[in-house]
Design a protein around this motif. Structure first.
Motif, mmCIF file in Angstrom:
data_model
loop_
_atom_site.group_PDB
_atom_site.id
_atom_site.type_symbol
_atom_site.label_atom_id
_atom_site.label_comp_id
_atom_site.label_asym_id
_atom_site.label_seq_id
_atom_site.Cartn_x
_atom_site.Cartn_y
_atom_site.Cartn_z
ATOM 1 N N GLU A 268 0.934 -1.048 0.125
ATOM 2 C CA GLU A 268 0.046 0.000 -0.052
ATOM 3 C C GLU A 268 1.082 1.273 -0.130
ATOM 4 O O GLU A 268 0.630 2.315 -0.494
ATOM 5 C CB GLU A 268 -0.837 0.084 1.161
ATOM 6 C CG GLU A 268 -1.940 1.280 1.197
ATOM 7 C CD GLU A 268 -3.215 0.803 0.514
ATOM 8 O OE1 GLU A 268 -4.046 1.702 0.611
ATOM 9 O OE2 GLU A 268 -3.354 -0.280 -0.029
ATOM 10 N N PHE A 269 2.055 1.138 0.710
ATOM 11 C CA PHE A 269 2.855 2.469 0.970
ATOM 12 C C PHE A 269 4.265 2.602 0.234
ATOM 13 O O PHE A 269 4.638 3.452 0.481
ATOM 14 C CB PHE A 269 2.823 2.908 2.416
ATOM 15 C CG PHE A 269 1.487 3.012 3.168
ATOM 16 C CD1 PHE A 269 0.741 3.949 2.747
ATOM 17 C CD2 PHE A 269 0.816 1.950 3.895
ATOM 18 C CE1 PHE A 269 -0.720 4.231 3.353
ATOM 19 C CE2 PHE A 269 -0.595 2.085 4.349
ATOM 20 C CZ PHE A 269 -1.306 3.319 4.131
ATOM 21 N N ASN A 270 4.637 1.238 0.275
ATOM 22 C CA ASN A 270 6.031 1.015 -0.512
ATOM 23 C C ASN A 270 6.966 1.494 0.539
ATOM 24 O O ASN A 270 7.835 2.270 0.477
ATOM 25 C CB ASN A 270 6.314 1.800 -1.702
ATOM 26 C CG ASN A 270 7.754 1.321 -2.281
ATOM 27 O OD1 ASN A 270 8.116 0.308 -2.221
ATOM 28 N ND2 ASN A 270 8.269 2.317 -3.030
ATOM 29 N N ARG A 271 6.733 1.347 1.859
ATOM 30 C CA ARG A 271 7.655 1.616 3.057
ATOM 31 C C ARG A 271 7.737 0.175 3.767
ATOM 32 O O ARG A 271 7.047 -0.697 3.637
ATOM 33 C CB ARG A 271 6.971 2.664 3.932
ATOM 34 C CG ARG A 271 6.723 4.160 3.354
ATOM 35 C CD ARG A 271 6.316 5.190 4.200
ATOM 36 N NE ARG A 271 6.392 6.463 3.617
ATOM 37 C CZ ARG A 271 6.254 7.667 4.299
ATOM 38 N NH1 ARG A 271 5.920 7.532 5.573
ATOM 39 N NH2 ARG A 271 6.234 8.734 3.865
ATOM 40 N N PRO A 272 8.873 0.399 4.809
ATOM 41 C CA PRO A 272 9.183 -0.914 5.181
ATOM 42 C C PRO A 272 8.298 -1.351 6.481
ATOM 43 O O PRO A 272 7.649 -0.445 7.116
ATOM 44 C CB PRO A 272 10.593 -0.563 5.897
ATOM 45 C CG PRO A 272 11.201 0.673 5.223
ATOM 46 C CD PRO A 272 9.980 1.361 4.779
#
Length: 307
Positions: A268-272
């Protein structure tokens, strides 16, 4: 012995951290530390509140979430203890694992959702009385085994209900003869069908989350983002988490792949985002394991909160 270690001894002495004990604990935390923001982010199927505890005011926050599965309720106690330690250290200008917490948290923020699945945990802990009138249905879908109950009160496994690789997971569930509500591993009839899942997704959508960690038990492993192009910082963060805890970095297999919060957050956020499986043994892990587990992951929690 310092005040914070006395705190952990007190938690260890509680036979089990159920919903009632959780309510008492977080209300006391809020009274003692006015800078702690307490909020209900939603309600479970049976109407129990799902609470978030926020420390700090920042442009972006780290998110810790726990107790997705009923029989993994020990993770709730671990998160509440870490929250208390942080508050205590901030108030007293004290250290955790050699880090001055007040300085380390300056300009940073942490949100802890310690009990995502309060109904499932109450069912695993208290059996029939935890079902709040839904006992015939819950007893039937669990074949009478409430101790190892992981799902919510509708028989949906919250960590199979997030919209990330949900359809391949659904096919795998069917291949394993999982067609409907069960005590574990049924991901629902569509993604985000459950109020508990929706509550956590909405929290992430309305809040700028820098990275997220989902805490489960057991295995002493860390699942990091996978694929050819994982979010920036993921690999290095996983290495730091593993080095500070002694846990190993691993890859999930079979029915543990897809549908989970970690995969959804990354997609969803392309974050770790990471899944941490604490402790070793058979769920539910005994409360007597609590102190050993907490001491082992304490440095990892602190470092992950400020990375």
């Amino acid at each position: 012995m310092s005040e914070r270690w006395l705190l952990m001894e007190q938690v260890k002495d509680i036979k089990v951290f159920d919903y009632f004990e959780t309510l008492k604990y977080i209300q006391k935390l809020k009274e003692e530390y006015p800078f702690l923001c307490l909020e209900s982010i939603g309600k479970s199927v049976l109407g129990r509140d799902i609470f978030s505890l926020r420390i700090g005011r920042a442009k972006e926050y780290v998110l810790f979430a726990a107790a997705f599965h009923g029989s993994e309720y020990i993770t709730n106690a671990l998160m509440l203890t870490f929250c208390h330690e942080l508050c205590l250290a901030i108030a007293n200008d004290d250290n955790i694992e050699g880090l001055n917490v007040r300085r380390a948290m300056y300009g940073r923020g942490l949100i802890i959702v310690p009990l995502i699945n309060p109904d499932g945990c109450e069912i695993s802990i208290h059996g029939k009385s935890g079902c709040l009138g839904n006992f015939p249905f819950i007893n039937r879908i669990s074949n009478g085994d409430l101790v190892h109950f992981n799902a919510n009160a509708r028989g949906v496994d919250i960590n199979h209900n997030f919209n990330a690789f949900w359809e391949p997971l659904r096919e795998l569930e069917r291949k394993n003869q999982i067609y409907g509500p069960a005590k574990t591993r049924f991901g629902g009839y569509f993604p985000e069908s459950e109020p508990e899942t929706i509550a956590l997704c909405n929290l992430c959508r309305k809040t700028n989350i820098r990275h997220a960690v989902a805490f489960h038990s057991q295995g002493e492993v860390i699942y990091a983002p996978e694929g050819d192009n994982p979010p920036k910082r993921s690999e290095k963060m996983a290495e730091i988490m593993a080095a500070s805890s002694g846990y190993i970095i691993d890859k999930p297999e079979g029915l543990a792949v897809g549908g989970g919060f970690k995969d959804w957050f990354v997609k969803e956020f392309n974050r770790p985002a990471f899944t941490v499986e604490v402790g070793l043994g058979e769920n539910p892990l005994p409360q007597s394991d609590y102190f050993t587990i907490y001491r082992r992951i304490r440095e990892m929690l602190m470092l992950t909160a400020i990375m």
